[in-house]
Write an enzyme that holds these catalytic residues in place. Structure first.
Site, mmCIF file in Angstrom:
data_model
loop_
_atom_site.group_PDB
_atom_site.id
_atom_site.type_symbol
_atom_site.label_atom_id
_atom_site.label_comp_id
_atom_site.label_asym_id
_atom_site.label_seq_id
_atom_site.Cartn_x
_atom_site.Cartn_y
_atom_site.Cartn_z
ATOM 1 N N LYS A 19 0.778 -1.237 -0.246
ATOM 2 C CA LYS A 19 -0.236 -0.230 -0.020
ATOM 3 C C LYS A 19 0.555 1.488 0.616
ATOM 4 O O LYS A 19 2.062 1.359 0.403
ATOM 5 C CB LYS A 19 -1.418 -0.012 1.118
ATOM 6 C CG LYS A 19 -2.247 -1.177 1.613
ATOM 7 C CD LYS A 19 -2.337 -1.060 2.471
ATOM 8 C CE LYS A 19 -3.476 -1.709 2.654
ATOM 9 N NZ LYS A 19 -4.869 -1.814 2.220
ATOM 10 N N ARG A 73 -10.295 -11.410 1.360
ATOM 11 C CA ARG A 73 -11.484 -11.722 1.208
ATOM 12 C C ARG A 73 -11.296 -13.359 0.789
ATOM 13 O O ARG A 73 -12.088 -14.545 0.871
ATOM 14 C CB ARG A 73 -12.022 -11.954 -0.705
ATOM 15 C CG ARG A 73 -10.932 -11.697 -1.689
ATOM 16 C CD ARG A 73 -10.965 -11.181 -2.679
ATOM 17 N NE ARG A 73 -11.401 -9.097 -2.002
ATOM 18 C CZ ARG A 73 -10.959 -8.507 -3.446
ATOM 19 N NH1 ARG A 73 -11.470 -8.948 -4.900
ATOM 20 N NH2 ARG A 73 -11.278 -7.795 -2.905
#
Length: 484
Positions: free
Chosen positions: A261, A335
């Protein structure tokens, strides 16, 4: 700041402290002779003539030792609006030096059950602050004496307190920094919930490898910390009826892994475990109030780090379900954690429904901001129940689409599926579409993407900024209204 509440049904004379009265929108006062002298009563009426009565709360000094607060109530006021008034009243207390207050419950609307309970509930939720790591802490203690007959029953007082404690526990967990609440520490804290009556099982890496939970383990393999799946069971019914299941994403810190990130705002990724914290807070609440329901909470706890053993873009892993996943982006990690947790929950517990919660996508913030959580579901009934529960406690959800046409965006040439849609668009929907593939037996399922709701920079109606605890009250209301 500590809030202390005591109930005095038969206290008729009030000589000390500040006095709180509920009035209608016109500030109509009645039956004050029991609490004030004739001169004080006249003074109150005279002061009101000079006040701006469009305000929700009007306050003024009655004398050097006593302050009066008048709180106006609109017709047909809803429970969450009463809570918001309680929170608004707490905001007033910051500028008041006195620390003792008397609330008259007799002039609260008797037709609204637990009016005072809702008011105090909102006040207490708003009072939360996280100052564990500050050397100078707020030492102010505020005492509320509730007089009159319209007070919550002992049973309802327990319910309110249980939800408050569950919400505060959630906020505490989300507020902790990543160097403190890593997966190892998180698992230890969850084991302590046994004292509340929950059955706690902790699956470490060795057990998870044996089970074949490779999508979950892949996320955490770059960290020196362990990865865990923890189950929390509450059996509030004597029978063996199917439990309600709640699954949470617990990424204790998310660097993005190899798909790193940007540095700016990465510190906020301490709250990427908020979905799991909601599940934990809910289970604690159910246990504390001895809810008449069977329920299970399942959380996957990992840390996503770019270490020498970290998962790489292009890796292919086999999930607990047997389905294979190509990892195109290691920052689409939540996920992967939920995939194994969902299949395991469905297979082991065979629940009535499964609701998962996760700070899953930034795309849901683009769609809904910080006003609604995104709701994705394979079941219309469960969706409607969540929408109604959210409206009742003002923790709102908005249903978003799922459709087989989205499947082509996550189909992989090299595996059964890929973990991200690189074509562009529908980021939240394709993430939910991915999760749906791990519900194998058509169990009613709902996914709540709470990325925009779990943490607030500026504060909300019932929180003062930081971790919100969003979801605990929503799911508790769902259970209370529909499943107990």
């Amino acid at each position: 700041m500590s809030i202390v509440i005591s109930y005095k049904k038969n206290l008729s004379k009030v000589n000390l402290g500040n006095f709180v009265l509920f009035v209608d929108e016109n500030y109509t006062l009645s039956d004050l002779s029991k609490y004030f002298t004739k001169e004080e009563n006249q003074f109150i009426n005279d002061v009101l003539k000079s006040q701006n009565l469009s305000k929700k709360i009007v306050s003024f000094d009655l004398n050097s030792k006593k302050k009066i607060f008048l709180i106006s109530l609109k017709k047909n006021i809803k429970s969450f609006e009463i809570e918001n008034l309680g929170a608004k009243f707490f905001h007033y207390l910051k500028d008041v030096k006195q620390t003792e207050f008397i609330i008259n419950s007799n002039n609260a609307p008797s037709k609204i059950k637990n009016f005072v309970g809702y008011f105090l509930h909102g006040l207490k939720l708003k009072s939360y602050i996280f100052e564990k790591y500050k050397t100078k802490k707020t030492k102010k203690n505020i005492l509320f004496k509730i007089i009159g007959k319209n007070i919550p029953s002992a049973k309802d007082q327990i319910k309110f307190k249980a939800v408050e404690e569950g919400t505060f526990f959630t906020r505490d967990l989300v507020s902790e920094p990543g160097n403190i609440l890593h997966p190892d520490e998180y698992a230890k804290r969850l084991s302590l919930l046994k004292k509340d009556g929950l059955k706690v099982n902790i699956y470490d890496e060795k057990k998870l490898k044996k089970l074949g939970m490779n999508t979950l383990l892949g996320v955490g393999q770059g960290s020196i910390r362990g990865s865990y799946l923890v189950t929390l069971e509450w059996k509030g019914l004597k029978d063996s009826s199917k439990p309600l299941a709640f699954v949470g994403k617990g990424v204790c810190f998310d660097t993005g892994g190899i798909s790193l990130k940007p540095a700016k705002f990465m510190e906020d990724m301490t709250y990427d475990m908020a979905g799991s914290a909601v599940v934990v807070g809910l289970m604690k609440s159910l246990a504390l109030r001895k809810a008449k329901v069977n329920a299970v909470g399942v959380v996957g706890l990992v840390e996503n780090m770019p270490g020498g053993n970290a998962q790489r873009p292009g890796d292919i892993v086999k999930s607990y379900s047997g389905k294979t996943v190509e990892i195109l982006n290691t920052d689409a990690e939540g996920r992967l954690v939920l995939a194994d947790a969902l299949t395991y929950t469905e297979e082991k517990f065979k629940p009535k429904f499964i609701i998962d919660l996760a700070t899953l996508t930034g795309a849901i913030i683009v769609s809904l901001g910080s006003e609604y959580a995104g709701l994705f579901s394979n079941d219309d009934k469960l969706s409607q129940q969540l929408i109604e529960a959210g409206e009742r406690v003002e923790e709102k959800v908005w249903r978003m689409p799922l459709n087989k046409n989205f499947d082509k965006l996550i189909d992989s040439k090299n595996a059964d599926m890929q973990n991200i849609n690189y074509v562009g668009g529908a980021g939240s929907t394709t993430a939910a579409q991915f999760l749906q593939r791990f519900i194998l037996n058509k169990t009613p399922w709902a996914h709540l993407d709470i990325a925009g709701m779990a943490f607030s920079k500026y504060g909300g109606a019932l929180n003062s900024g930081g971790a919100t605890g969003y979801g605990v009250r929503l799911l508790n209301k769902l259970i209370e209204d529909k499943y107990e």
